[in-house]
Enzyme design. Structure first.
Site, mmCIF file in Angstrom:
data_model
loop_
_atom_site.group_PDB
_atom_site.id
_atom_site.type_symbol
_atom_site.label_atom_id
_atom_site.label_comp_id
_atom_site.label_asym_id
_atom_site.label_seq_id
_atom_site.Cartn_x
_atom_site.Cartn_y
_atom_site.Cartn_z
ATOM 1 N N MET A 140 46.819 42.309 41.384
ATOM 2 C CA MET A 140 46.788 41.437 40.222
ATOM 3 C C MET A 140 48.031 40.758 39.816
ATOM 4 O O MET A 140 47.908 39.234 39.297
ATOM 5 C CB MET A 140 45.917 42.169 38.871
ATOM 6 C CG MET A 140 44.868 42.676 39.285
ATOM 7 S SD MET A 140 43.395 41.641 39.886
ATOM 8 C CE MET A 140 42.092 42.579 40.365
ATOM 9 N N ILE A 157 42.597 36.432 37.395
ATOM 10 C CA ILE A 157 41.340 37.283 37.772
ATOM 11 C C ILE A 157 41.191 38.173 36.571
ATOM 12 O O ILE A 157 41.664 39.423 36.819
ATOM 13 C CB ILE A 157 41.461 37.978 39.235
ATOM 14 C CG1 ILE A 157 41.811 36.946 40.200
ATOM 15 C CG2 ILE A 157 40.301 38.790 39.449
ATOM 16 C CD1 ILE A 157 41.937 37.387 41.669
ATOM 17 N N PRO A 158 40.658 37.798 35.620
ATOM 18 C CA PRO A 158 40.233 38.786 34.620
ATOM 19 C C PRO A 158 39.420 40.049 35.011
ATOM 20 O O PRO A 158 38.508 39.797 35.840
ATOM 21 C CB PRO A 158 39.533 38.142 33.482
ATOM 22 C CG PRO A 158 39.910 36.702 33.861
ATOM 23 C CD PRO A 158 39.939 36.495 35.448
ATOM 24 N N HIS A 159 39.712 41.196 34.484
ATOM 25 C CA HIS A 159 38.939 42.392 34.905
ATOM 26 C C HIS A 159 38.918 43.283 33.729
ATOM 27 O O HIS A 159 39.887 43.314 33.022
ATOM 28 C CB HIS A 159 39.028 42.710 36.213
ATOM 29 C CG HIS A 159 40.427 43.428 36.293
ATOM 30 N ND1 HIS A 159 41.724 42.375 36.397
ATOM 31 C CD2 HIS A 159 41.089 44.344 36.536
ATOM 32 C CE1 HIS A 159 42.661 43.161 36.679
ATOM 33 N NE2 HIS A 159 42.460 44.433 36.702
ATOM 34 N N ALA A 160 38.216 44.236 33.695
ATOM 35 C CA ALA A 160 38.264 45.493 32.930
ATOM 36 C C ALA A 160 38.037 46.901 33.751
ATOM 37 O O ALA A 160 37.592 46.666 34.718
ATOM 38 C CB ALA A 160 37.836 45.323 31.533
#
Length: 654
Positions: free
Chosen positions: A289, A572-575
């Site tokens: 990331m 690249i947003p994510h959780a």
């Protein structure tokens, strides 16, 4: 009394702490509990050590120090590796022949053991382009060219200096007390100030030991005076360190502390390391990331690591204890990914160096919450053009989804990739030491089924046959009368259109996730938070994520900074899965105007990731990595005004 290096380590720990838990001891020493008890039994009486069920302690520090001061060199016993290093060091620093009696005295072992050691020594030196010559009248002499001899000296210094036995060895050689802790501290302090960083304890000991050996005249380089002057000028110009023997400067340069920012901004190095990281991503199926941060860390390792590889200097770090089971897949992928870097620089990294490189990837994947699992890497080799090669690769990807495929290559170039792959699919026979499976350019479904049988004779690779609409229509025509073939084709195509609900364990491809309804172009947003909310909308609408997941993505940027901006203009947003990822999914959006994230990071395109577990998204992300590694593709992602541009791009990824 017989004392080993391990005994000396235990005594040193007790001297500093006086009491230590047994579990701490065998973790510190990287030995089993059984081995620890065996080593303790050898020294408890002589040093008045007390051992309980859980701890080891001393109550008389003066007795410990007094007994330690009485230890002589001939009280020491060495492992074979330690003894080989000591004998080699002794041969190196002696200026004349050495009798076998001298070697027996140095090794503290029998004549037969020394003769066995000499056989090992001869083999090692032969591998270093040297020889150990023997004369019945004179004894043994080490023969090497001057440069190889200097590099052997540096390597042996790195091996011996951190050992506890070194002070006894030097007293035996020089008949003087030796304490490296009090040597050359002012000189090393000046160098550390110039470098802007402190040496590690082991590097400091190695430099102190080398300075002592050279200054005392025990070791002299056999390079000519003019050669030494040339090396001194070369190293001084590279490091801006003056007044030291070139071997000492080379030792300093090969440590992982070099902080010259002008070298860290080298664009060519940046590109080499970016390629290295992207290859690791493709091989491992994991996307990094925050590449900028990782590459900056790798650059600090790059210069000394390349120097060590170039000059054959071993790292002083003992990497054996670092290789835990979870590290093995990361080491494997690092070893394969680094091949292109080695080829570009015309060097080869040692196994120890590769473990050190892999630690950076291990840290990143751990922080991202990824689990790196082993899998097979494949490549297609075909002489008839890239279009056919890509088509074959795409077919094989569909039918063997657990394989990771590298970019296809030509028959003539496949040997350059062999160290990076486990399996080669080829349209022509190839003589190579890897499993090669012959395929035809048409690659029919029946051939694929036969290929599956062949593959699973030697390995277990899941096979998922994918029948085309044409295959289906042929079967229907054979058994039924069709009134309107075109309408039937379209109706069945619509019915079979992929839905975003995949069976457990399946890894969907990028084109199965980023369908038309999950792509948005030219969005207008108020701020970076709004960009994440709007880019995530298709995933929310299709019940792939919850509102909480979107909040978690925004909060992670607030807490950790813009780590989701993985390269210029791309985020690249994510959780985490537990934050509200219901299914595996991706959505794509680009923006009419660049969106400014914290730290002035600009974003023009965004891929929102929903991963409900550690593996389901890996294939799609590996394909996305291919896109992000191509500047032309990235430009399309940023500037596309129509969804079909993105869909066409995704379909081009083979």
């Amino acid at each position: 009394m017989q004392i080993s290096e391990l005994n000396l380590k235990i005594l040193d720990l007790l001297k500093k702490q006086q009491s230590i838990a047994q579990r701490d001891l065998y973790y510190q020493l990287n030995i089993t509990n059984k081995k620890l008890k065996y080593e303790l039994d050898k020294i408890v009486d002589d040093f008045n050590i007390h051992v309980t069920k859980t701890s080891v302690y001393i109550d008389d520090i003066e007795l410990l120090n007094s007994t330690l001061s009485k230890i002589q060199y001939h009280d020491l016993i060495f492992s074979e590796d330690e003894r080989i290093n000591i004998l080699l060091f002794y041969l190196l620093i002696k200026h004349d022949y050495i009798s076998i009696e001298h070697l027996i005295d140095v090794g503290n072992v029998s004549r037969n053991t020394i003769l066995q050691d000499i056989k090992i020594l001869k083999e090692q030196i032969r591998n270093l382009n040297g020889a150990i010559e023997y004369s019945r009248s004179n004894g043994y002499e080490l023969i090497m060219n001057a440069e190889d001899r200097d590099l052997l000296f540096i390597n042996l210094v790195h091996q011996i200096a951190p050992k506890h036995y070194v002070k006894y060895l030097m007293k035996f050689i020089s008949n003087k007390d030796f304490d490296s802790n009090n040597l050359y501290n002012d000189d090393i302090g000046i160098i550390e100030a110039q470098l802007g960083h402190a040496f590690s304890d082991n590097h400091r000991k190695a430099i102190q030991f080398a300075l002592y050996i050279i200054d005392s005249g025990y070791y002299e380089s056999r390079l000519s005076k003019s050669q030494l002057e040339i090396k001194s000028k070369q190293f001084e110009s590279e490091n801006h360190i003056k007044g030291f023997h070139p071997l000492i400067v080379l030792m300093m340069q090969s440590t992982n502390v070099f902080l010259d920012e002008s070298r860290l901004s080298d664009k060519q190095t940046d590109q080499l390391l970016l390629n290295f990281v992207q290859t690791f991503e493709i091989l491992s199926g994991i996307i990094i990331m925050n590449k900028d941060k990782l590459i900056h860390q790798l650059k600090r390792h790059y210069y000394p690591a390349v120097l060590r590889a170039k000059y054959g200097i071993n790292t002083v770090v003992n990497t054996e204890s670092l290789v835990q089971p979870s590290m093995k897949p990361i080491i494997t992928f690092t070893k394969r990914a680094i091949k292109d870097l080695e080829s570009s620089l015309n060097i080869q990294f040692s196994e120890n160096e590769i473990v050190l490189w892999s630690l950076y990837f291990a840290g990143v994947t751990r922080n991202q919450g990824n689990i790196v699992t082993p899998h097979d890497i494949a490549i297609v080799a075909c002489p008839n053009g890239m279009a056919i090669s890509h088509s074959l690769t795409q077919k094989l990807k569909m039918h063997f989804p657990t394989l990771i495929f590298l970019e296809p290559t030509s028959i003539s170039q496949v040997h350059e990739k062999k160290d990076q792959v486990d399996i080669i699919f080829s349209t022509h026979a190839i003589q190579i030491d890897k499993p090669v499976y012959l395929i035809t350019e048409s690659l029919s479904i029946h051939e694929l089924e036969y290929l599956n049988e062949k593959l699973n004779m030697t390995m277990t690779i899941p096979f998922e046959p994918k029948y085309s609409m044409n295959d289906l229509m042929e079967v229907i025509k054979e058994h039924a009368d069709i009134k309107n073939e075109k309408n039937l084709y379209e109706a069945i195509s619509q019915l079979l259109k992929p839905k975003h609900h995949f069976k457990e364990g399946y890894q969907p491809m990028l084109k199965e996730l980023l369908t038309e309804s999950f792509i948005q172009t030219e969005l207008t947003v108020d701020n970076w938070q709004d960009s994440i909310i709007k880019a995530s909308k298709p995933l929310l609408t299709n019940n792939i994520i919850t509102e909480d997941y979107i909040k978690a993505m925004i909060n992670s940027v607030i807490e950790l900074g813009p780590y989701i901006v993985i390269m210029p203009d791309i985020a690249i947003p994510h959780a985490r899965p537990e934050d509200g990822a219901l299914e595996v999914g991706l959505s794509f959006a680009n923006f009419k105007e660049p969106v400014v994230f914290p730290n002035d990071k600009s974003v023009k395109a965004m891929i929102v990731l929903s991963a409900k577990d550690q593996n389901a998204h890996l294939k799609a992300l590996a394909e996305m990595t291919e896109i992000l590694g191509n500047d032309n593709y990235v430009e399309i992602l940023k500037t596309a005004t129509d969804k079909n541009e993105i869909i066409k791009l995704i379909n081009e990824i083979k």
